[in-house]
Design an enzyme around this catalytic site. Sequence first.
Site, PDB file in Angstrom:
ATOM      1  N   GLY A   1      20.418  15.879  29.242  1.00  0.00           N
ATOM      2  CA  GLY A   1      19.272  16.446  28.527  1.00  0.00           C
ATOM      3  C   GLY A   1      19.599  16.507  27.050  1.00  0.00           C
TER       4      GLY A   1
ATOM      5  CG  HIS B   1       6.425  -0.478   0.057  1.00  0.00           C
ATOM      6  ND1 HIS B   1       6.724  -0.870   1.336  1.00  0.00           N
ATOM      7  CD2 HIS B   1       7.000  -1.385  -0.780  1.00  0.00           C
ATOM      8  CE1 HIS B   1       7.438  -1.990   1.296  1.00  0.00           C
ATOM      9  NE2 HIS B   1       7.623  -2.324   0.021  1.00  0.00           N
TER      10      HIS B   1
HETATM   11  P1  NAI Z   1      17.838  20.226  29.364  1.00  0.00           P
HETATM   12  O1  NAI Z   1      16.882  20.815  30.296  1.00  0.00           O
HETATM   13  O2  NAI Z   1      17.375  19.476  28.164  1.00  0.00           O
HETATM   14  O3  NAI Z   1      18.807  19.218  30.166  1.00  0.00           O
HETATM   15  C1  NAI Z   1      19.575  19.613  31.262  1.00  0.00           C
HETATM   16  C2  NAI Z   1      19.766  18.395  32.139  1.00  0.00           C
HETATM   17  O4  NAI Z   1      20.729  18.686  33.119  1.00  0.00           O
HETATM   18  C3  NAI Z   1      18.491  17.988  32.865  1.00  0.00           C
HETATM   19  O5  NAI Z   1      18.218  16.644  32.600  1.00  0.00           O
HETATM   20  C4  NAI Z   1      18.828  18.256  34.323  1.00  0.00           C
HETATM   21  O6  NAI Z   1      18.208  17.343  35.195  1.00  0.00           O
HETATM   22  C5  NAI Z   1      20.324  18.088  34.340  1.00  0.00           C
HETATM   23  N1  NAI Z   1      21.022  18.771  35.420  1.00  0.00           N
HETATM   24  C6  NAI Z   1      20.712  19.973  35.971  1.00  0.00           C
HETATM   25  N2  NAI Z   1      21.639  20.287  36.926  1.00  0.00           N
HETATM   26  C7  NAI Z   1      22.541  19.281  36.953  1.00  0.00           C
HETATM   27  C8  NAI Z   1      23.734  19.040  37.690  1.00  0.00           C
HETATM   28  N3  NAI Z   1      24.187  19.910  38.573  1.00  0.00           N
HETATM   29  N4  NAI Z   1      24.410  17.889  37.453  1.00  0.00           N
HETATM   30  C9  NAI Z   1      23.964  16.997  36.545  1.00  0.00           C
HETATM   31  N5  NAI Z   1      22.841  17.187  35.816  1.00  0.00           N
HETATM   32  C10 NAI Z   1      22.149  18.317  35.998  1.00  0.00           C
HETATM   33  O7  NAI Z   1      18.834  21.425  28.947  1.00  0.00           O
HETATM   34  P2  NAI Z   1      20.033  21.456  27.921  1.00  0.00           P
HETATM   35  O8  NAI Z   1      20.351  20.094  27.419  1.00  0.00           O
HETATM   36  O9  NAI Z   1      21.100  22.250  28.582  1.00  0.00           O
HETATM   37  O10 NAI Z   1      19.403  22.278  26.730  1.00  0.00           O
HETATM   38  C11 NAI Z   1      18.956  23.625  26.952  1.00  0.00           C
HETATM   39  C12 NAI Z   1      17.781  23.967  26.101  1.00  0.00           C
HETATM   40  O11 NAI Z   1      18.147  24.001  24.743  1.00  0.00           O
HETATM   41  C13 NAI Z   1      16.645  22.977  26.254  1.00  0.00           C
HETATM   42  O12 NAI Z   1      15.458  23.687  26.457  1.00  0.00           O
HETATM   43  C14 NAI Z   1      16.606  22.266  24.943  1.00  0.00           C
HETATM   44  O13 NAI Z   1      15.279  21.919  24.567  1.00  0.00           O
HETATM   45  C15 NAI Z   1      17.221  23.265  23.973  1.00  0.00           C
HETATM   46  N6  NAI Z   1      17.893  22.535  22.919  1.00  0.00           N
HETATM   47  C16 NAI Z   1      17.136  21.936  21.960  1.00  0.00           C
HETATM   48  C17 NAI Z   1      17.721  21.177  20.999  1.00  0.00           C
HETATM   49  C18 NAI Z   1      16.861  20.480  20.011  1.00  0.00           C
HETATM   50  O14 NAI Z   1      15.727  20.890  19.834  1.00  0.00           O
HETATM   51  N7  NAI Z   1      17.314  19.422  19.364  1.00  0.00           N
HETATM   52  C19 NAI Z   1      19.187  20.998  20.928  1.00  0.00           C
HETATM   53  C20 NAI Z   1      19.867  21.617  22.024  1.00  0.00           C
HETATM   54  C21 NAI Z   1      19.231  22.368  22.960  1.00  0.00           C
END
Ligand code: NAI
Length: 460
Positions: A177, A439
């Site tokens: 993710g 541009h």
């Molecule tokens: P996420 O929900 O983006 O990704 C987590 C991923 O882990 C998912 O694709 C899920 O299918 C997978 N997953 C779940 N259980 C698993 C397992 N046991 N084994 C393997 N894969 C598994 O959550 P993430 O990356 O932890 O981020 C958390 C939050 O923080 C999100 O809501 C994100 O939007 C936010 N965030 C936003 C950022 C940005 O705006 N650039 C930067 C970092 C975080």
Amino acid sequence: MAALRAAQLGLRVACVDEGVDGQQRPSPGGTCLNVGCIPSKALLESSALYARIIGEAAGHGIDAGPVQLDVARMQARKEKIVRQLTAGVGYLFKKNGVSFMPGRASFKGKEGDQIHLTVQRKDQEREDIAAAQVIIATGSVPRTLESMPFDQERILDSTGGLALTTVPRQLVILGAGVIGLELGSVWQRLGSSVTLLETRDIFLPEADQEVAQQALKILTQSSGLRIELGIHLEAVEKTTESLNLTYTSGGESRKLCADVLILAVGRCPNTKGLELERVGLAPDGQGRIPVDAHCRTPVPGVWAIGDVVRGPMLAHKAEEEGVAVAERLAGQLPEVNLVHIPAVIYTEPELAWVGLTEEAAQAAGRAVRIGRFPFQANGRAKARGAPQGLVKVIACAVTDRILGVHILGPEASELIAEAVVALEFQASSEDLARIVHAHPSLSEALREACLGVDGRTLNL
Ligand code: NAI
């Protein structure tokens, strides 16, 4: 933001925050400033610079000589940026007359229209406070897996993944993710061999799939990340030398060794220890505090915003909710449009979007017209040496109103702002196509994609 806006509007405000830095000094600013958005962007910047010097400088006619990496100094730079920004929060609190109370707050109860809280300070002293209005903005914490407790040495959460002082040889990240992709990019650029193991078989299902597939291709082929979808982790064996992972993929059992494993499997609303029940509040089935469209909880006088409530876990969404609640408390009638919250993933190229994906438009039965423009045909992107990716614009086939914009490319995080404005002002693709864009600039790609909606792209 809620505290600042409320104070600006003349309310008497106290902000309680338990966050501390490495030296146990109060460090307001939450996950975003301390262990999230800001430190990750600092490391993404440093690692991108390193990768560019090694991979691209020579092509520009610049011979940099032997390039040395000092991770400790890179981390110190990151820490300095964090310190400056958290100190900035303290400064803003003072400037606006917000009383900052470092400590941990929990509810004590409700008497009439007064909500009572206890603030547990670090030095063990407790202080009771009462207010007519309380905003819960306690954010989220990394999701844990029972089978794999963090040891913060070799099995890390994102906080640990941002604080590594050496570059792991083999890094495995569970979850492809947002956090997995960003942290994976940092350490891959600095020299780690990085594998992301993802349970879902679709890459970034929340993103437009045409764009997500291009991102996957670029990230795996050019950037060198290994991303395995549709896996199921069976076991992690810890030996003194390494972590031995066993997982299944496509019905096959596979093995992988890692020096470090980072769990990036989502985040959970942070309500632990708040004693919500003392004011008659209970989290919903997903652990979130239930709120209405204006962030009002079912308990009069208690509001909740950000990661601890429904909606995307994004700092900019939380900030807007905080400001809106403060304004509502001051008698104004603000609205936060949760439909047009931009999403950004800071990989290289960056991926950013707002509004509907093509899949969502189809599912909603909307007839759409789509325009695309590749950065390959954009002069500025070519000059930057960043011609990968595209802009995709989805417009209503009947009214031409822009429904969604998806950008994979250089500075997508900045370019998306124009698209957000367009969606908020209900612009048509023709509107954007008729606006003069500087541009050479990357923003021309968005205009060209809008021209493409009507089949009249010029530079392709
Ligand atoms: P996420 O929900 O983006 O990704 C987590 C991923 O882990 C998912 O694709 C899920 O299918 C997978 N997953 C779940 N259980 C698993 C397992 N046991 N084994 C393997 N894969 C598994 O959550 P993430 O990356 O932890 O981020 C958390 C939050 O923080 C999100 O809501 C994100 O939007 C936010 N965030 C936003 C950022 C940005 O705006 N650039 C930067 C970092 C975080």
